[in-house]
Design a protein around this motif. Structure first.
Motif, PDB file in Angstrom:
ATOM      1  N   THR A  57      28.002  21.158 -46.037  1.00  0.00           N
ATOM      2  CA  THR A  57      27.398  20.040 -45.304  1.00  0.00           C
ATOM      3  C   THR A  57      27.448  18.845 -46.235  1.00  0.00           C
ATOM      4  N   PRO A  58      27.957  17.707 -45.720  1.00  0.00           N
ATOM      5  CA  PRO A  58      28.112  16.560 -46.622  1.00  0.00           C
ATOM      6  C   PRO A  58      26.763  16.074 -47.149  1.00  0.00           C
ATOM      7  N   PHE A  59      26.760  15.615 -48.421  1.00  0.00           N
ATOM      8  CA  PHE A  59      25.539  15.003 -48.958  1.00  0.00           C
ATOM      9  C   PHE A  59      25.338  13.672 -48.270  1.00  0.00           C
ATOM     10  N   ARG A  60      24.067  13.370 -47.982  1.00  0.00           N
ATOM     11  CA  ARG A  60      23.786  12.113 -47.264  1.00  0.00           C
ATOM     12  C   ARG A  60      23.267  11.070 -48.240  1.00  0.00           C
ATOM     13  N   VAL A  61      23.904   9.882 -48.193  1.00  0.00           N
ATOM     14  CA  VAL A  61      23.538   8.803 -49.113  1.00  0.00           C
ATOM     15  C   VAL A  61      23.033   7.615 -48.301  1.00  0.00           C
ATOM     16  N   LEU A  62      21.925   7.002 -48.754  1.00  0.00           N
ATOM     17  CA  LEU A  62      21.459   5.767 -48.129  1.00  0.00           C
ATOM     18  C   LEU A  62      21.567   4.650 -49.164  1.00  0.00           C
ATOM     19  N   VAL A  63      22.214   3.540 -48.771  1.00  0.00           N
ATOM     20  CA  VAL A  63      22.332   2.396 -49.682  1.00  0.00           C
ATOM     21  C   VAL A  63      21.408   1.298 -49.157  1.00  0.00           C
ATOM     22  N   ILE A  64      20.413   0.921 -49.979  1.00  0.00           N
ATOM     23  CA  ILE A  64      19.570  -0.217 -49.571  1.00  0.00           C
ATOM     24  C   ILE A  64      19.909  -1.379 -50.502  1.00  0.00           C
ATOM     25  N   ASP A  65      20.572  -2.366 -49.964  1.00  0.00           N
ATOM     26  CA  ASP A  65      20.972  -3.525 -50.783  1.00  0.00           C
ATOM     27  C   ASP A  65      21.126  -4.719 -49.854  1.00  0.00           C
ATOM     28  N   ASP A  66      20.652  -5.903 -50.320  1.00  0.00           N
ATOM     29  CA  ASP A  66      20.787  -7.081 -49.446  1.00  0.00           C
ATOM     30  C   ASP A  66      22.199  -7.654 -49.505  1.00  0.00           C
ATOM     31  N   GLU A  67      22.995  -7.263 -50.501  1.00  0.00           N
ATOM     32  CA  GLU A  67      24.370  -7.773 -50.603  1.00  0.00           C
ATOM     33  C   GLU A  67      25.330  -6.887 -49.820  1.00  0.00           C
ATOM     34  N   VAL A  68      25.939  -7.486 -48.810  1.00  0.00           N
ATOM     35  CA  VAL A  68      26.852  -6.709 -47.974  1.00  0.00           C
ATOM     36  C   VAL A  68      28.013  -6.142 -48.786  1.00  0.00           C
ATOM     37  N   GLY A  69      28.431  -6.888 -49.814  1.00  0.00           N
ATOM     38  CA  GLY A  69      29.557  -6.458 -50.656  1.00  0.00           C
ATOM     39  C   GLY A  69      29.260  -5.137 -51.347  1.00  0.00           C
ATOM     40  N   ILE A  70      28.037  -5.001 -51.868  1.00  0.00           N
ATOM     41  CA  ILE A  70      27.649  -3.762 -52.567  1.00  0.00           C
ATOM     42  C   ILE A  70      27.589  -2.618 -51.566  1.00  0.00           C
ATOM     43  N   ARG A  71      26.936  -2.896 -50.417  1.00  0.00           N
ATOM     44  CA  ARG A  71      26.799  -1.829 -49.406  1.00  0.00           C
ATOM     45  C   ARG A  71      28.183  -1.306 -49.009  1.00  0.00           C
ATOM     46  N   GLU A  72      29.049  -2.237 -48.676  1.00  0.00           N
ATOM     47  CA  GLU A  72      30.385  -1.858 -48.212  1.00  0.00           C
ATOM     48  C   GLU A  72      31.174  -1.171 -49.317  1.00  0.00           C
ATOM     49  N   GLY A  73      31.031  -1.716 -50.546  1.00  0.00           N
ATOM     50  CA  GLY A  73      31.743  -1.143 -51.694  1.00  0.00           C
ATOM     51  C   GLY A  73      31.355   0.317 -51.876  1.00  0.00           C
ATOM     52  N   CYS A  74      30.050   0.589 -51.814  1.00  0.00           N
ATOM     53  CA  CYS A  74      29.573   1.972 -51.984  1.00  0.00           C
ATOM     54  C   CYS A  74      30.171   2.846 -50.895  1.00  0.00           C
ATOM     55  N   ARG A  75      30.131   2.325 -49.671  1.00  0.00           N
ATOM     56  CA  ARG A  75      30.624   3.125 -48.551  1.00  0.00           C
ATOM     57  C   ARG A  75      32.113   3.476 -48.758  1.00  0.00           C
ATOM     58  N   ARG A  76      32.885   2.450 -49.181  1.00  0.00           N
ATOM     59  CA  ARG A  76      34.330   2.677 -49.349  1.00  0.00           C
ATOM     60  C   ARG A  76      34.625   3.711 -50.430  1.00  0.00           C
ATOM     61  N   VAL A  77      33.759   3.736 -51.469  1.00  0.00           N
ATOM     62  CA  VAL A  77      34.001   4.718 -52.547  1.00  0.00           C
ATOM     63  C   VAL A  77      33.570   6.118 -52.109  1.00  0.00           C
ATOM     64  N   LEU A  78      32.425   6.179 -51.402  1.00  0.00           N
ATOM     65  CA  LEU A  78      31.801   7.497 -51.184  1.00  0.00           C
ATOM     66  C   LEU A  78      32.347   8.273 -49.985  1.00  0.00           C
ATOM     67  N   VAL A  79      32.684   7.532 -48.900  1.00  0.00           N
ATOM     68  CA  VAL A  79      33.122   8.256 -47.685  1.00  0.00           C
ATOM     69  C   VAL A  79      34.367   9.114 -47.950  1.00  0.00           C
ATOM     70  N   PRO A  80      35.393   8.562 -48.643  1.00  0.00           N
ATOM     71  CA  PRO A  80      36.574   9.415 -48.887  1.00  0.00           C
ATOM     72  C   PRO A  80      36.261  10.643 -49.730  1.00  0.00           C
ATOM     73  N   GLN A  81      35.142  10.598 -50.489  1.00  0.00           N
ATOM     74  CA  GLN A  81      34.769  11.758 -51.315  1.00  0.00           C
ATOM     75  C   GLN A  81      33.953  12.777 -50.519  1.00  0.00           C
ATOM     76  N   GLY A  82      33.778  12.520 -49.216  1.00  0.00           N
ATOM     77  CA  GLY A  82      33.077  13.496 -48.373  1.00  0.00           C
ATOM     78  C   GLY A  82      31.598  13.211 -48.193  1.00  0.00           C
ATOM     79  N   PHE A  83      31.092  12.078 -48.733  1.00  0.00           N
ATOM     80  CA  PHE A  83      29.669  11.756 -48.529  1.00  0.00           C
ATOM     81  C   PHE A  83      29.466  11.156 -47.151  1.00  0.00           C
ATOM     82  N   ASP A  84      28.273  11.353 -46.640  1.00  0.00           N
ATOM     83  CA  ASP A  84      27.883  10.749 -45.375  1.00  0.00           C
ATOM     84  C   ASP A  84      27.063   9.516 -45.761  1.00  0.00           C
ATOM     85  N   VAL A  85      27.504   8.315 -45.427  1.00  0.00           N
ATOM     86  CA  VAL A  85      26.843   7.115 -45.966  1.00  0.00           C
ATOM     87  C   VAL A  85      26.160   6.308 -44.868  1.00  0.00           C
ATOM     88  N   ASP A  86      24.900   5.929 -45.135  1.00  0.00           N
ATOM     89  CA  ASP A  86      24.140   5.094 -44.216  1.00  0.00           C
ATOM     90  C   ASP A  86      23.700   3.860 -45.015  1.00  0.00           C
TER      91      ASP A  86
END
Ligand code: ADP
Length: 379
Positions: A3-32
């Protein structure tokens, strides 16, 4: 990953949020993602996450505030704070507030994956250690229970043997008496005395059976539901009326000192058994010319009734005092003085006192007498 690990990113900068998502999703994380503290907190309350990536510097609610609020929510949640270069002190404060690690901006994809991977591994190790500790405790508990059971079985075996031995003797006397008379071996003038002896043994057998039944009921807590407010003084009066003839026969004086109104919440039969056994023993183990003194008084400060039954009788050797509360135990001097006895009176006394949250203690000196002192909660 199962079952994929679930990650929540709380950040006001859209760049950081998106950056995290782009790195983590291909590694199998579920990102919110959440763009501020309140939205992030709502998501944390609604769903379970494994990892929280939390910006420390956000307008409105800061990352520190978020940490404070989630502290009690989920002990397994891994909190990694994201800090700017100039906010190392804030990062340290965040660790104090329960964060597991921090990453300074700007960070590389490798660093992000490395920190998350390390924390997930640490969490898995922590859980494994907890599981092993629980398992160890369980094994110890099982070993304890097994030893306890073996002890109980041994005690039960001894109890049964003693019981058979005790019950067999009077039944054999009864059978013998009946046979001898029936076969005409006993001349008529000798029969009344023989029958009287048999009757005494039958009486003793019944007393033993009654005591055994009461003890078994007490152990099972049977009869507890019939507890009511009882005047201990009145119970004592009834018990004394029954035991007075025996005291007179034995030449033992009874003295009674009852003060205060003593109400106890209990089954009256249990209180009767308690007083009967203590006073009956005091009379039986006191030679003619001696005295038995019974006192009952309230100790409101401790919230108890204090009762004492003292005698000027044969006394009990100090090393035998703990044993007289065991089933069937009788002292040598006691057996010499009173041939008949069940050895179940004091076990009943102890069971009653303990069942109602009271205490019992004994003071005794061989040749001078004994005092049995008990307490029962005032009801
Ligand atoms: P029983 O009196 O039927 O033998 P108990 O359980 O009531 O059984 O008492 C156990 C033993 O404790 C007695 O056999 C006796 O040896 C001793 N004992 C109890 N009460 C007294 C007492 N007041 N004075 C001396 N010995 C006593």
């Amino acid at each position: 990953m199962n079952t994929p690990f679930r990650v929540l990113v709380i950040d006001d900068e859209v760049g950081i949020r998106e950056g995290c998502r782009r790195v983590l999703v291909p590694q199998g994380f579920d990102v919110d993602m959440a763009e501020n503290g309140p939205t992030g907190l709502r998501k944390l309350r609604e769903a379970r996450y494994d990892v929280l990536l939390l910006d420390i510097m956000m307008p409105g609610m800061s990352g520190i505030e978020v940490l404070r609020q989630i502290r009690q929510m989920d002990p397994d949640l891994i909190c990694i704070v994201i800090t700017g270069y100039a906010t190392v002190e804030l990062a340290i404060q965040a660790i104090r507030e329960g964060a597991h690690d921090f990453i300074a901006k700007p960070f590389s994809a490798d660093l992000l994956l490395q920190v998350i991977g390390r924390e997930l591994e640490r969490r898995a190790l922590r859980k494994e250690a907890e599981r092993l500790r629980a398992l160890e405790e369980e094994t110890r508990e099982l070993a304890r229970a097994k030893a306890e059971l073996q002890k109980l079985e041994a005690v039960e075996g001894r109890f049964m043997l003693t019981l058979v031995h005790i019950l067999r003797a009077p039944v054999a006397v009864l059978q013998n008496t009946i046979q001898l008379i029936r076969k005409g071996y006993i001349p008529p003038e000798e029969q009344p005395e023989m029958l009287e002896r048999a009757e005494t043994r039958a009486g003793q057998l019944l007393a033993t059976l009654d005591d055994l039944l009461l003890l078994a009921h007490l152990r099972e807590g049977i009869g507890l539901s019939r507890a009511e407010a009882v005047s201990l003084g009145e119970v004592l009066e009834g018990v004394l009326a029954t035991l007075k003839p025996r005291a007179e026969r034995q030449g033992v004086t009874l003295a009674v000192d009852v003060r205060d109104s003593l109400r106890v919440r209990a089954n009256p039969d249990h209180l009767r058994a308690l007083l009967t056994h203590l006073i009956d023993n005091a009379i039986r183990y006191t030679p003619s010319g001696g005295q038995v003194t019974i006192s009952l008084m309230a100790d409101p400060e401790r919230g108890v009734v204090v009762g004492a039954v003292s005698d000027t009788g044969i006394g009990i050797p100090a090393d035998e005092i703990p044993r007289i509360f065991e089933e069937f135990y009788r002292t040598e001097e006691g057996k010499r003085m009173q041939e008949m006895g069940t050895g179940l009176g004091l076990p009943i006394v102890r069971q009653v006192v303990e069942m109602y949250g009271g205490t019992i203690e004994v003071e005794s000196e061989v040749g001078w007498g004994s005092t049995f002192r008990f307490t029962l909660p005032l009801g």
